[in-house]
Design a protein around this motif. Structure first.
Motif, mmCIF file in Angstrom:
data_model
loop_
_atom_site.group_PDB
_atom_site.id
_atom_site.type_symbol
_atom_site.label_atom_id
_atom_site.label_comp_id
_atom_site.label_asym_id
_atom_site.label_seq_id
_atom_site.Cartn_x
_atom_site.Cartn_y
_atom_site.Cartn_z
ATOM 1 N N SER C 132 0.836 -1.198 0.000
ATOM 2 C CA SER C 132 0.000 0.000 0.000
ATOM 3 C C SER C 132 0.875 1.254 0.000
ATOM 4 O O SER C 132 2.107 1.159 0.002
ATOM 5 C CB SER C 132 -0.928 -0.011 1.220
ATOM 6 O OG SER C 132 -0.198 0.221 2.406
ATOM 7 N N ASP C 133 0.256 2.413 0.011
ATOM 8 C CA ASP C 133 1.041 3.635 -0.148
ATOM 9 C C ASP C 133 0.660 4.734 0.841
ATOM 10 O O ASP C 133 0.907 5.903 0.579
ATOM 11 C CB ASP C 133 0.924 4.155 -1.585
ATOM 12 C CG ASP C 133 -0.484 4.637 -1.898
ATOM 13 O OD1 ASP C 133 -1.378 4.435 -1.060
ATOM 14 O OD2 ASP C 133 -0.685 5.216 -2.978
ATOM 15 N N ASN C 134 0.058 4.345 1.983
ATOM 16 C CA ASN C 134 -0.314 5.388 2.939
ATOM 17 C C ASN C 134 -0.361 4.833 4.355
ATOM 18 O O ASN C 134 -0.534 3.631 4.569
ATOM 19 C CB ASN C 134 -1.666 5.996 2.547
ATOM 20 C CG ASN C 134 -2.767 4.947 2.580
ATOM 21 O OD1 ASN C 134 -3.338 4.680 3.637
ATOM 22 N ND2 ASN C 134 -3.034 4.316 1.447
ATOM 23 N N ALA C 135 -0.187 5.736 5.327
ATOM 24 C CA ALA C 135 -0.085 5.341 6.731
ATOM 25 C C ALA C 135 -1.383 4.716 7.240
ATOM 26 O O ALA C 135 -1.354 3.756 8.022
ATOM 27 C CB ALA C 135 0.292 6.555 7.587
ATOM 28 N N ARG C 138 -1.449 1.161 6.168
ATOM 29 C CA ARG C 138 -0.357 0.395 6.788
ATOM 30 C C ARG C 138 -0.679 0.029 8.240
ATOM 31 O O ARG C 138 -0.420 -1.095 8.676
ATOM 32 C CB ARG C 138 0.963 1.154 6.686
ATOM 33 C CG ARG C 138 1.485 1.157 5.243
ATOM 34 C CD ARG C 138 2.821 1.840 5.069
ATOM 35 N NE ARG C 138 3.193 1.799 3.655
ATOM 36 C CZ ARG C 138 3.788 0.771 3.057
ATOM 37 N NH1 ARG C 138 4.132 -0.286 3.767
ATOM 38 N NH2 ARG C 138 4.060 0.805 1.769
#
Ligand SMILES: [Zn+2]
Ligand SMILES: [Zn+2]
Lengths: 100, 280, 280, 100
Positions: C132-135, C138
């Motif tokens: 994924s690409d975001n906090a 995550r």
């Protein structure tokens, strides 16, 4: 004199060393009284190698296609077989890979 | 240069995430779009190397392979689909690269790299990726790059191990012969086809080869010249060691070279390596 | 098990190079063919992660992504062709995986990973890849893996740097919260879309994620649990550092966990991370 | 007392440290007379940081999302801010990445 050296095998070379990639050995000094990579190589051949010595050495050095690193530096820069090693040093024998 | 800028503008959206990157930017992207890279081998290493170079925007991409796609390739050679089995690897790889990026030029060379064509092929590009799988081709390609002065991203993978270095770069970068002046005996050389290889291992090395090629042709970053990256995928271990410079007296890349533009085509690589390029 | 063996026999040629490998062999291949892996995100990391898992022969592969393919993805998300622009990422990735290996089961989940569906999705698989690409995602995914006890191959890439570790593995493997109990402020978190990323960088990390997933589901090798692999692609530097074990009192993975099967769905990840999963 | 320490920034943190990923610094000891990671952090903030200190520290420690390594080991295992450092040691501040 002797030196406690980490001996590592990689690139498939571990196969002729009992399938272990890493040994720690007390390597005794050679004729000069100092421990050199030559002594490490001979120790590996006599004590760690389990089969097909011709895949490890040729004449008095490693066989063509093997790269030797002393503390992660190409032995050509450190003095090849005559490189002195001391307690805690690492010597790596890597067989070059050709696969893709 | 003006045409480059125009082309780049048309592709600004495609490359926007690289252009916005301070360490890369529009200048490096323009260099990449103006560069030509040759990938020798469309197998385990060549699959990601070609794909990532095409996607990132190398202007002209050559792919050399004479083999056909086999079912036993599919577990690692992800550029080829099942539908490509039986077809030319170079054509299959070129088609995949074009599907990802139609704005670049992709050239498929359905031939074996041989002493008779190596120099001409290499001279047609700015940088070369060694994604081959045998000692014969590795010595030949390194010699051709030494003679033609083309940087060579050399990757290799076998079992669960991988190696990566850059040859023939700049004034002091060694060639393959500087490191290995004498060829190993054929029985000491595993090939994927007999010794086996875990699929993602060449994937990691091949992608790193694309990364090094991008660095070399753009001048961004510090290429792996005089350094060797070693991957032990089972241990999850990766580290970089220091290598020698160019060797005085190297037969391929020194001032005393005997392998030259004139002599390379007649050099007997089969006798030197004791193997054929298609040996199993 | 018998059906597995039968299926494996039919696929023996495809996987022959992995089966012949002493460190892997038929046993590990059978385990891989019997395993199910979920890849969350079909972007820069998920592209090679899904492709290499499919090719190597994971039995069932799930791909979660709710976004559509954009032109600005193509420079790094090599699983998507130009023709896929505008279509669902999960569908495009699933189709590419099926084209490479029709003998495995590929499941596309065209949805966003959310507190309401994360546990169910994760529980449907043996291991999970965080691509994924975001906090927001995550933390959510790590919590779901901690609660469901699923190992999580966590990769990240930004600019020319990459990170890789395995969370929630075995008795002492930490989760994301063990390392980062408090979320960073949104302005400290770059995303590819704003900060930029060089194409091959997520390619290297994503392929390494596939490798770690193969190790974890087959039990072969030493996974990167309690270790972090750091890639500095510009310097050509890669090394592994030692991480803490599971933290006593971790709210997600310890005996004192307050995030549980019952509470996870109502946890406010937006408040905790100060961000939305789709924040730019 | 002081210690000559290698200070590394990564994961994007280098941007607020003048875009340099590596410094070598003579870090003076704090109140205890010994040089600790706390002293290294304060030195980095006062002498190396060039902008936006809130992206490096929060309160008396590093901001959330930063991992600290002492000689390549997570500082949680070495004693966090109180970890003692000596000549030749390295302290790495890594900002965790979320991109993909
Ligand atoms: Zn040379
Ligand atoms: Zn935890």
């Amino acid at each position: 004199m002797a030196a406690r050296v980490k001996i590592e095998l990689s690139g498939g070379l571990e196969i002729i060393f009992g399938n272990a990639k890493e040994y720690t050995a007390q390597v005794p000094s050679g004729a000069s009284g100092k421990v050199t990579v030559l002594d490490v190589m001979l120790y590996a051949r006599d004590h760690l190698l389990t089969e097909r010595p011709e895949l490890f050495m040729k004449g008095n050095s490693v066989r063509p296609g093997i790269l030797v690193l002393v503390n992660d530096v190409d032995w050509e820069l450190t003095g090849e077989l005559q490189t002195e090693v001391a307690d805690g040093d690492s010597v790596v024998f890597i067989s070059t890979l050709h696969g893709g | 240069m003006l045409s480059e800028v125009v082309r780049l503008r048309a592709e600004i959206e495609r490359y926007s995430r690289q252009i916005v990157l301070p360490a890369f930017g529009v200048e490096a992207q323009a260099k990449l779009c103006g560069a030509a890279v040759l990938v020798v081998g469309a197998g385990g290493l060549g699959s990601p190397a070609a794909l990532y170079l095409a996607a990132a925007g190398v202007g002209r991409l050559g792919i050399v392979d004479c083999d056909a796609v086999e079912r036993s390739n599919l577990h690692r050679q992800v550029i080829h689909s099942e539908a490509a089995v039986g077809g030319h690897k170079a054509l299959s790889a070129a088609a995949a690269c074009r599907a990802v990026n139609s704005s670049i030029q992709v050239e498929a060379h359905c031939c074996r790299l041989a002493p008779g064509n190596a120099l001409e092929l290499v001279r047609g590009y700015d940088a070369v990726v060694d994604a081959s799988d045998n000692a014969f081709t590795r010595y030949l390609l390194s010699d051709a790059c030494a003679v033609a002065r083309r940087p060579l991203m050399s990757g290799a993978a076998l079992g669960t191990d991988g190696h990566l270095t850059v040859y023939c770069l700049g004034d002091d970068g060694p060639c393959h012969r500087c490191l290995f002046p004498e060829a190993p005996r054929p029985e000491a050389c595993g090939r994927c086809s007999d010794a086996g290889v875990l699929g993602p291992v060449p994937g990691i090395i091949g992608t790193l080869q694309a990364m090094e090629a991008v660095k070399v042709v753009t001048g961004v970053g510090r290429p792996l010249s005089r350094r060797l990256l070693m991957l032990d995928a089972l241990q999850g271990r990766m580290h970089t060691v220091k290598l020698r410079a160019k060797m005085v007296g190297c037969v391929a890349c020194s001032a005393a070279a005997t392998i030259t533009s004139a002599s390379l085509a007649s050099y007997d690589y089969a006798a030197f390596t004791g193997a054929q390029p298609n040996d199993a």
